[in-house]
Structure formats: structure tokens, C-alpha cells
Design a protein around this motif. Sequence first.
Motif, PDB file in Angstrom:
ATOM      1  N   ILE A  31       1.702 112.883 -55.630  1.00  0.00           N
ATOM      2  CA  ILE A  31       1.971 114.040 -56.583  1.00  0.00           C
ATOM      3  C   ILE A  31       2.762 112.964 -57.834  1.00  0.00           C
ATOM      4  O   ILE A  31       3.779 112.521 -57.340  1.00  0.00           O
ATOM      5  CB  ILE A  31       2.929 115.033 -56.401  1.00  0.00           C
ATOM      6  CG1 ILE A  31       2.353 115.885 -55.516  1.00  0.00           C
ATOM      7  CG2 ILE A  31       3.489 115.721 -57.999  1.00  0.00           C
ATOM      8  CD1 ILE A  31       2.991 117.185 -55.086  1.00  0.00           C
ATOM      9  N   ARG A  84      -2.281 114.548 -58.154  1.00  0.00           N
ATOM     10  CA  ARG A  84      -1.899 115.459 -58.718  1.00  0.00           C
ATOM     11  C   ARG A  84      -0.593 115.081 -59.607  1.00  0.00           C
ATOM     12  O   ARG A  84       0.015 114.363 -59.345  1.00  0.00           O
ATOM     13  CB  ARG A  84      -1.178 116.706 -57.674  1.00  0.00           C
ATOM     14  CG  ARG A  84      -2.503 117.347 -56.539  1.00  0.00           C
ATOM     15  CD  ARG A  84      -1.792 118.122 -55.907  1.00  0.00           C
ATOM     16  NE  ARG A  84      -1.558 119.297 -56.387  1.00  0.00           N
ATOM     17  CZ  ARG A  84      -0.538 120.119 -56.285  1.00  0.00           C
ATOM     18  NH1 ARG A  84       0.034 119.882 -55.185  1.00  0.00           N
ATOM     19  NH2 ARG A  84      -0.236 121.173 -56.902  1.00  0.00           N
ATOM     20  N   VAL A  89       2.335 116.643 -62.228  1.00  0.00           N
ATOM     21  CA  VAL A  89       3.203 117.634 -62.550  1.00  0.00           C
ATOM     22  C   VAL A  89       3.738 117.215 -63.896  1.00  0.00           C
ATOM     23  O   VAL A  89       4.374 116.053 -63.981  1.00  0.00           O
ATOM     24  CB  VAL A  89       4.327 118.133 -61.409  1.00  0.00           C
ATOM     25  CG1 VAL A  89       5.132 119.004 -62.016  1.00  0.00           C
ATOM     26  CG2 VAL A  89       3.481 118.588 -60.226  1.00  0.00           C
ATOM     27  N   ALA A 144       9.193 119.288 -59.071  1.00  0.00           N
ATOM     28  CA  ALA A 144       7.881 118.912 -58.641  1.00  0.00           C
ATOM     29  C   ALA A 144       7.871 119.447 -57.157  1.00  0.00           C
ATOM     30  O   ALA A 144       6.542 119.701 -56.668  1.00  0.00           O
ATOM     31  CB  ALA A 144       7.732 117.427 -58.712  1.00  0.00           C
ATOM     32  N   HIS A 157       5.262 122.105 -56.013  1.00  0.00           N
ATOM     33  CA  HIS A 157       4.047 122.062 -56.130  1.00  0.00           C
ATOM     34  C   HIS A 157       3.240 121.331 -55.160  1.00  0.00           C
ATOM     35  O   HIS A 157       2.211 120.974 -54.853  1.00  0.00           O
ATOM     36  CB  HIS A 157       3.724 121.208 -57.471  1.00  0.00           C
ATOM     37  CG  HIS A 157       4.034 121.865 -58.692  1.00  0.00           C
ATOM     38  ND1 HIS A 157       3.516 122.591 -59.431  1.00  0.00           N
ATOM     39  CD2 HIS A 157       5.073 121.667 -59.441  1.00  0.00           C
ATOM     40  CE1 HIS A 157       3.652 123.171 -60.368  1.00  0.00           C
ATOM     41  NE2 HIS A 157       5.097 122.693 -60.606  1.00  0.00           N
ATOM     42  N   ARG A 195       2.103 120.728 -51.319  1.00  0.00           N
ATOM     43  CA  ARG A 195       1.407 121.473 -50.533  1.00  0.00           C
ATOM     44  C   ARG A 195       1.678 121.156 -48.865  1.00  0.00           C
ATOM     45  O   ARG A 195       1.511 121.837 -47.980  1.00  0.00           O
ATOM     46  CB  ARG A 195       0.055 121.652 -50.603  1.00  0.00           C
ATOM     47  CG  ARG A 195      -0.488 121.947 -52.049  1.00  0.00           C
ATOM     48  CD  ARG A 195      -2.039 121.721 -52.058  1.00  0.00           C
ATOM     49  NE  ARG A 195      -2.308 122.098 -53.304  1.00  0.00           N
ATOM     50  CZ  ARG A 195      -3.241 121.650 -53.945  1.00  0.00           C
ATOM     51  NH1 ARG A 195      -3.829 120.371 -53.621  1.00  0.00           N
ATOM     52  NH2 ARG A 195      -3.590 122.003 -55.285  1.00  0.00           N
TER      53      ARG A 195
END
Length: 92
Positions: free
Chosen positions: A38, A60, A62, A77, A80, A82
Motif C-alpha cells: 500500500i 494499492r 491511499v 492507511a 485499508h 487487508r
Amino acid sequence: MQSAPSVSVIIVSWNARHLLEQCLPSVVATDYPNLEIILADNGSTDGSAEWVAATFPSVRIVRHPENWAFCRGNNEAIPHARAGTSYCSTTT
């Protein structure tokens, strides 16, 4: 055989495209099987997030509206992520 735990790597960045260009390829190239990457972009204006999106679509992103620095950038963050475990890093 037990599977590897899922891990999210959060990279906080602010106007550090030149550093992302150097470090992100090796992070993405890891062979860890359950890795989520991320980018927590702190309102960069140098095209960092756009470059990452175009070059590494698996990362990903953010996007924060402004530079929230390392702590808040990470904290915002983390929801977000997973994975069950998160590792936070910074490029700035």
C-alpha cells in the motif's frame, strides 16, 4: 504445511517519486506469497501516485488530501490494509 501469514507493507510518501523509483521495484519483486503493498500518498504534487499506479498496478494507493506526515499517514492507511499484520515504512 502452514501457509505464510498475510502481510501488508504500507509505504508513506510525500513528493518522493525519485525514492519510490529506487525502492519500490525491489519491494514489488519480493516472492513472499501473501504480500499486499500500500502506498499512503500524503498529497504529493510530483506525480508519485500516478507513477506508481501506472508502473505497479498491483500496489494499492491511499491518497491523503495533504501531508499528514509519517504517523497520521500510516494511521489513516492501516484501515485499508487487508492483511492481519502491517509493516509501515516511509520514503520521506
